[in-house]
Design a protein around this motif. Structure first.
Motif, PDB file in Angstrom:
ATOM      1  N   CYS A  40       0.839  -1.191   0.000  1.00 34.83           N
ATOM      2  CA  CYS A  40       0.000   0.000   0.000  1.00 34.83           C
ATOM      3  C   CYS A  40       0.878   1.246   0.000  1.00 34.83           C
ATOM      4  CB  CYS A  40      -0.916   0.030   1.226  1.00 34.83           C
ATOM      5  SG  CYS A  40      -2.089  -1.347   1.316  1.00 34.83           S
ATOM      6  N   THR A  42       0.734   5.405   0.863  1.00 33.63           N
ATOM      7  CA  THR A  42      -0.025   6.463   1.533  1.00 33.63           C
ATOM      8  C   THR A  42       0.513   7.821   1.118  1.00 33.63           C
ATOM      9  OG1 THR A  42      -0.312   4.999   3.435  1.00 33.63           O
ATOM     10  CG2 THR A  42      -0.825   7.318   3.764  1.00 33.63           C
ATOM     11  N   ASN A  76      -4.792   9.766   0.779  1.00 34.39           N
ATOM     12  CA  ASN A  76      -5.045   8.686  -0.170  1.00 34.39           C
ATOM     13  C   ASN A  76      -4.218   7.469   0.215  1.00 34.39           C
ATOM     14  OD1 ASN A  76      -4.012   7.188  -2.781  1.00 34.39           O
ATOM     15  ND2 ASN A  76      -6.003   8.049  -3.301  1.00 34.39           N
ATOM     16  N   SER A  78      -3.571   3.754  -1.361  1.00 38.05           N
ATOM     17  CA  SER A  78      -3.783   2.928  -2.544  1.00 38.05           C
ATOM     18  C   SER A  78      -3.006   1.625  -2.404  1.00 38.05           C
ATOM     19  CB  SER A  78      -3.333   3.678  -3.803  1.00 38.05           C
ATOM     20  OG  SER A  78      -3.491   2.873  -4.959  1.00 38.05           O
ATOM     21  N   CYS A  79      -3.701   0.496  -2.533  1.00 43.75           N
ATOM     22  CA  CYS A  79      -3.081  -0.828  -2.417  1.00 43.75           C
ATOM     23  C   CYS A  79      -3.240  -1.581  -3.734  1.00 43.75           C
ATOM     24  CB  CYS A  79      -3.726  -1.626  -1.287  1.00 43.75           C
ATOM     25  SG  CYS A  79      -3.784  -0.765   0.315  1.00 43.75           S
ATOM     26  N   ASN A  80      -2.381  -2.556  -3.979  1.00 45.33           N
ATOM     27  CA  ASN A  80      -2.480  -3.302  -5.230  1.00 45.33           C
ATOM     28  C   ASN A  80      -3.571  -4.363  -5.202  1.00 45.33           C
ATOM     29  OD1 ASN A  80      -1.261  -5.165  -3.557  1.00 45.33           O
ATOM     30  ND2 ASN A  80       0.635  -5.308  -4.735  1.00 45.33           N
ATOM     31  N   ASP A 130     -13.037   2.235  -1.561  1.00 46.91           N
ATOM     32  CA  ASP A 130     -13.388   1.594  -2.837  1.00 46.91           C
ATOM     33  C   ASP A 130     -14.649   2.199  -3.443  1.00 46.91           C
ATOM     34  OD1 ASP A 130     -11.175  -0.083  -2.602  1.00 46.91           O
ATOM     35  OD2 ASP A 130     -12.309  -1.570  -1.463  1.00 46.91           O
ATOM     36  N   ARG A 172      -8.945  -1.690  -1.097  1.00 46.85           N
ATOM     37  CA  ARG A 172      -7.882  -1.444  -2.059  1.00 46.85           C
ATOM     38  C   ARG A 172      -7.574   0.040  -2.147  1.00 46.85           C
ATOM     39  NH1 ARG A 172      -6.781   0.010  -7.089  1.00 46.85           N
ATOM     40  NH2 ARG A 172      -8.940   0.608  -7.496  1.00 46.85           N
ATOM     41  N   LEU A 173      -8.609   0.876  -1.985  1.00 48.78           N
ATOM     42  CA  LEU A 173      -8.430   2.324  -2.096  1.00 48.78           C
ATOM     43  C   LEU A 173      -9.248   3.026  -1.021  1.00 48.78           C
ATOM     44  CD1 LEU A 173      -7.289   4.749  -3.719  1.00 48.78           C
ATOM     45  CD2 LEU A 173      -9.372   4.660  -5.110  1.00 48.78           C
ATOM     46  N   ASN A 175      -9.905   6.982   0.485  1.00 50.09           N
ATOM     47  CA  ASN A 175      -9.688   8.422   0.388  1.00 50.09           C
ATOM     48  C   ASN A 175     -10.401   9.097   1.555  1.00 50.09           C
ATOM     49  OD1 ASN A 175      -8.368   8.590  -2.309  1.00 50.09           O
ATOM     50  ND2 ASN A 175     -10.297   7.687  -2.963  1.00 50.09           N
TER      51      ASN A 175
END
Length: 209
Positions: A40, A42, A76, A78-80, A130, A172-173, A175
């Motif tokens: 992830c 950040t 934010n 964000s992870c794969n 997400d 996964r995401l 915000n």
């Protein structure tokens, strides 16, 4: 359950062996860590910098905290792939906090090091996971129990879940708006004959569960 910081590569322990009768001629080295298929990232807008500019000393309250304008940054994560994680606020100025456990420190007066300058409060607002609205959860006992709480108190675990769910869920995401409220200590307790820089420093540490 073990918790690992996203910044952790390897943890080294150096243990000296001892003997009740004779000194030992050996010592033990243990190397541990975590290889994870998930990752992830950040980020904060404005490179994570909040600048209040010049605050005239004469504008400060003499015997009450002076609250500066609220600032906001975009957060934010964000992870794969969907990952179960928490964010933990780590105070690099904890010794200067005027409300340990609730507020982050604003540093000390460089001209009078015993004077604590004030407090910082963090909160997560408008969190989305997400693409859907999520509830912000907090734990003050490293994930044993959880409760709804958008204020990010120092060292609390902060997780995210669907409304009505009281246990963090993988995402996964994520915000959110990070709200920063800064207050300066009462002027009567500060030496303000020279310019005094505000010096808050906080790490938002992402940890996998």
């Amino acid at each position: 359950m073990k918790h690992f910081s996203s910044r952790l590569l390897a943890l080294f322990y150096l243990l000296g062996a001892s003997s009740l009768v004779l000194a030992s001629s050996s010592t033990e080295l243990n190397v541990s860590g975590l290889i994870t298929p998930s990752a992830c990232n950040t980020t904060l807008s404005s490179d994570g910098v909040v600048d209040h500019g010049r605050v005239p000393a004469r504008s400060l309250n003499q015997y009450e905290f002076s609250v500066l304008p609220t600032q906001e940054l975009d957060l934010n994560v964000s992870c794969n792939e969907a990952v179960l994680f928490v964010l933990v606020g780590v105070d690099n100025r904890a010794d200067s906090s005027l409300g340990p456990g609730f507020y982050y420190g604003l540093g000390t007066n460089i001209h009078a090091p015993t004077e604590r300058l004030g407090t910082i409060a963090l909160a997560f607002r408008e969190a989305m996971g997400d693409g859907e609205r999520v509830l912000v959860l907090a734990s003050s006992n490293k994930g044993e129990t959880w409760f709804p709480e958008s204020n990010a108190f120092p060292n609390n675990y902060m997780g995210f879940a669907r409304p009505g769910t009281l246990v963090p869920e993988p995402h996964r995401l994520v915000n959110a708006t990070l709200q920063i409220n800064t207050s300066i200590n009462a002027a009567a307790y500060l030496t303000l004959g020279q310019e005094v820089p505000l010096d808050g420093s906080i790490v938002l540490d992402l940890r996998y569960l």
